[in-house]
Design a protein around this motif. Structure first.
Motif, short mmCIF file in Angstrom:
data_model
loop_
_atom_site.label_atom_id
_atom_site.label_comp_id
_atom_site.label_asym_id
_atom_site.label_seq_id
_atom_site.Cartn_x
_atom_site.Cartn_y
_atom_site.Cartn_z
N MET A 187 34.29 35.92 45.20
CA MET A 187 35.40 36.39 46.00
C MET A 187 35.91 35.17 46.77
O MET A 187 35.12 34.36 47.25
N SER A 188 37.21 35.04 46.84
CA SER A 188 37.76 33.84 47.48
C SER A 188 39.02 34.18 48.25
O SER A 188 39.63 35.23 48.06
N ILE A 189 39.39 33.26 49.09
CA ILE A 189 40.64 33.38 49.84
C ILE A 189 41.77 33.01 48.90
O ILE A 189 41.80 31.90 48.37
N ALA A 190 42.67 33.94 48.65
CA ALA A 190 43.81 33.69 47.76
C ALA A 190 44.95 33.11 48.59
O ALA A 190 45.55 33.80 49.40
N ARG A 191 45.19 31.86 48.40
CA ARG A 191 46.26 31.18 49.14
C ARG A 191 47.62 31.78 48.75
O ARG A 191 47.89 31.97 47.57
N PRO A 192 48.46 32.11 49.73
CA PRO A 192 49.76 32.72 49.43
C PRO A 192 50.61 31.88 48.47
O PRO A 192 51.36 32.42 47.67
N GLU A 193 50.48 30.56 48.56
CA GLU A 193 51.32 29.69 47.73
C GLU A 193 50.76 29.51 46.32
O GLU A 193 51.45 29.00 45.44
N ALA A 194 49.52 29.92 46.08
CA ALA A 194 48.90 29.75 44.76
C ALA A 194 49.55 30.71 43.77
O ALA A 194 49.69 31.91 44.04
N SER A 195 49.94 30.17 42.62
CA SER A 195 50.64 31.00 41.63
C SER A 195 49.85 31.15 40.33
O SER A 195 50.37 31.68 39.36
N ASP A 196 48.60 30.69 40.31
CA ASP A 196 47.80 30.83 39.10
C ASP A 196 47.26 32.26 38.98
O ASP A 196 47.24 33.02 39.94
N LEU A 197 46.80 32.61 37.80
CA LEU A 197 46.32 33.97 37.56
C LEU A 197 45.07 34.33 38.36
O LEU A 197 44.99 35.46 38.86
N PRO A 198 44.10 33.43 38.53
CA PRO A 198 42.95 33.82 39.37
C PRO A 198 43.35 34.18 40.81
O PRO A 198 42.82 35.13 41.39
N ALA A 199 44.30 33.45 41.40
CA ALA A 199 44.78 33.78 42.75
C ALA A 199 45.53 35.11 42.74
O ALA A 199 45.36 35.93 43.65
N ALA A 200 46.35 35.33 41.72
CA ALA A 200 47.07 36.60 41.61
C ALA A 200 46.08 37.76 41.46
O ALA A 200 46.27 38.83 42.04
N PHE A 201 45.01 37.53 40.70
CA PHE A 201 43.98 38.55 40.54
C PHE A 201 43.33 38.88 41.88
O PHE A 201 43.17 40.04 42.22
N GLN A 202 42.94 37.85 42.66
CA GLN A 202 42.30 38.10 43.96
C GLN A 202 43.24 38.87 44.88
O GLN A 202 42.82 39.81 45.54
N ARG A 203 44.52 38.49 44.92
CA ARG A 203 45.48 39.22 45.76
C ARG A 203 45.62 40.66 45.28
O ARG A 203 45.71 41.59 46.09
N SER A 204 45.64 40.86 43.97
CA SER A 204 45.72 42.22 43.41
C SER A 204 44.51 43.04 43.79
O SER A 204 44.63 44.20 44.20
N LEU A 205 43.33 42.44 43.67
CA LEU A 205 42.10 43.13 44.03
C LEU A 205 42.12 43.54 45.49
O LEU A 205 41.81 44.68 45.83
N ASN A 206 42.54 42.64 46.36
CA ASN A 206 42.63 42.95 47.79
C ASN A 206 43.57 44.14 48.02
O ASN A 206 43.29 45.00 48.85
#
Length: 175
Positions: free
Chosen positions: A118-137
């Protein structure tokens, strides 16, 4: 829950006093026939049911879309389930939902080809792992009434806190 493939066994009633305990606790070892829960978690049935539904309906499909190279989701790892303590481990104050079996802290997801913390999804990150973490949240709020995402506060830097605390008017607290 068995129709979802959840593997669990009933435990004796837990009553540690000071508001800590679960009337009918269960020990959960799998959220479906193909996704383990590690380590074993002591929870209320309602908490386990919401986690199993979220895993089936949202977590597995979203992970397949965002991280197909990781393979199939095989386990959800948690850092904390039932534990008799106050919120955020404080010496005083309100009792934690963990102390009632209403909460679980997810620390990582295990796939056939590796573990994703589990990680902090940076708002500016546009890669799929960051999008996944934001979606999960976000989708966790469809199943749980309190969702504290990694980085939401000092006590939740490296895990996703989920609980089923009932609030007035159906209010959900999602950060």
């Amino acid at each position: 829950m068995s129709t979802l493939g959840v593997a669990f066994r009933p435990l004796p009633r837990i009553d540690e006093g000071d508001g800590c305990g679960i009337d009918r606790p269960i020990a959960v070892t799998a959220l479906s026939r193909s996704v383990k829960l590690e380590p074993e978690a002591t929870l209320r049935c309602d908490t386990a049911l919401e986690l199993a539904r979220m895993t089936r309906d949202m977590l597995e499909p979203a992970a397949r879309l965002a991280m197909p190279e990781k393979g199939r989701l095989t386990a959800v790892h948690h850092a904390s389930a039932y534990v008799c303590r106050n919120r955020n481990g404080a010496d005083d104050g309100k009792i934690s939902e963990h102390a009632r079996g209403n909460a679980i802290d997810l620390s990582s997801l295990e796939f056939e080809k590796g573990i994703v913390p589990m990680s902090i999804a940076r708002p500016e990150a546009s890669d799929l792992p960051a999008a996944f973490q934001r979606s999960l949240n976000a989708f966790a709020c469809l199943y749980f009434r309190t969702v504290l995402s990694p980085g939401s506060d000092a006590a939740h830097q490296d895990h996703l806190h989920l609980d089923i605390l009932e609030r007035n008017g159906g209010f959900r607290y999602c950060r």
